[in-house]
Design an enzyme around this catalytic site. Structure first.
Site, PDB file in Angstrom:
ATOM      1  N   PRO A  22       0.814 -11.368   0.265  1.00 39.14           N
ATOM      2  CG  PRO A  22       2.381 -11.197  -1.443  1.00 39.14           C
ATOM      3  CD  PRO A  22       0.901 -11.300  -1.194  1.00 39.14           C
ATOM      4  CD  GLU A  23      -0.247 -11.190   6.421  1.00 38.99           C
ATOM      5  OE1 GLU A  23       0.086 -10.802   7.568  1.00 38.99           O
ATOM      6  OE2 GLU A  23      -1.005 -12.163   6.244  1.00 38.99           O
ATOM      7  CE  LYS A  50      -1.439  -6.422   4.540  1.00 36.19           C
ATOM      8  NZ  LYS A  50      -2.783  -7.013   4.348  1.00 36.19           N
ATOM      9  NE  ARG A 107      -8.988 -12.711   4.738  1.00 34.77           N
ATOM     10  CZ  ARG A 107      -7.804 -12.138   4.515  1.00 34.77           C
ATOM     11  NH1 ARG A 107      -7.683 -10.808   4.580  1.00 34.77           N
ATOM     12  NH2 ARG A 107      -6.759 -12.876   4.222  1.00 34.77           N
TER      13      ARG A 107
END
EC number: 3.2.2.23
Length: 289
Positions: free
Chosen positions: A2-3, A60, A277
């Site tokens: 979750p951002e 976050k 990433r």
């Protein structure tokens, strides 16, 4: 993970229920020791008899502020979920702890028992989330390590440009650094870079002021749209009412297989790894040089 948009959506959907509620206890779940910074007995004792007066977000991180200034700070990790539940419902798998709360105002019978008690459960399949109790000084020290947020109207593009010029990393890696800008993760970094027409591997010190201004506009546009659509649900994310987000249907590049036609020009999208990433971009719309 979750951002910013997902955590903000969770905050907005939980706030009407949690604000004003009194924490009267805590229930141990499967593996609270993997989530809590305090030992379970310490946490269970410290969290009791606190009234929630505000539900805040920083980057976050979600924080329930108590009347004495202490905060229950929650980072959802990769698969964390906060779920409102009736006390009589079974916790299910991957529930590591629950707060027992009493509401001072009427809530639906599907959520509360006859004594107006309900649960806030923390579930986490991968157990990468963290929960801590911080006093006011601890909260200020912790948040001082976070950078400004892209949606902060006082964030000056020139100041951001100045900070980026000091870095020799790729812009994608810089966007993931919470000390530079708080709240951005892989999803919205890829989406904003695509919108700003910037290659994710561009070195920060090569960016012009105009490009940084364009990037900041893109970040604000993408994050605002994601919040309006209740966030992005790829697999696990749900809001405070258990509902999935809908921004995944609007993603331009994130998560797309290499070779997928660019939604802007039709060129096959490319995929590379930056800072460990995956990064998806259009080689034509986002040239490296």
């Amino acid at each position: 993970m979750p951002e910013l948009p997902e955590v903000e959506t969770i905050r907005r959907t939980l706030a009407p229920v949690l604000i004003g509620a009194l924490v009267i206890g805590a229930l141990r779940g499967e593996h609270p020791e993997d989530i809590l910074l305090d030992p379970w007995p310490v946490f269970a004792r410290r969290v009791r008899r606190h009234r929630i007066v505000a539900l805040e977000r920083r980057g976050k991180y979600l924080a329930a502020r108590f009347e004495d200034g202490d905060r229950l700070v929650i980072h959802l990790g990769m698969t964390g979920e906060l779920r409102l539940s009736h006390p009589a419902t079974a916790p299910g798998k991957h529930c590591h702890l629950a707060l027992v709360l009493r509401s001072l105002r009427p809530l639906p019978p599907s959520l509360v028992d006859q004594r107006q008690r309900f649960l806030l459960r923390y579930l986490d399949i991968r157990r990468f989330g963290r929960i801590a109790l911080l006093d006011q000084a601890g909260w200020e020290t912790f948040t001082a390590r976070l950078g400004p947020e892209p949606l902060d109207p006082t964030l000056d593009p020139r100041a951001l440009w100045s900070r980026l010029r000091e870095r020799r990393t790729a812009i994608k890696a810089a966007l993931l650094d919470q000390a530079l800008l708080a709240g951005i993760g892989n999803i919205y970094a890829d989406e904003a870079l695509f919108q700003a027409r910037l290659h994710p591997a561009r070195r920060c010190q090569t960016l012009s002021l105009d490009e940084v201004e364009r990037l900041l506009v893109a970040l604000r546009t993408v994050l605002s749209a994601a919040i309006e659509n209740a966030g992005t649900t790829i697999r696990d994310y749900r809001d405070g009412q258990g509902r999935a987000g809908s921004f995944q249907s609007r993603l331009q590049v994130y998560g797309k297989p290499a070779g997928t036609p660019c939604p802007r020009c039709g060129t096959g999208l490319a995929r590379i790894r930056i800072a460990g990433r995956s990064s998806v971009f259009c080689p034509r719309c986002q040239p490296l040089h």
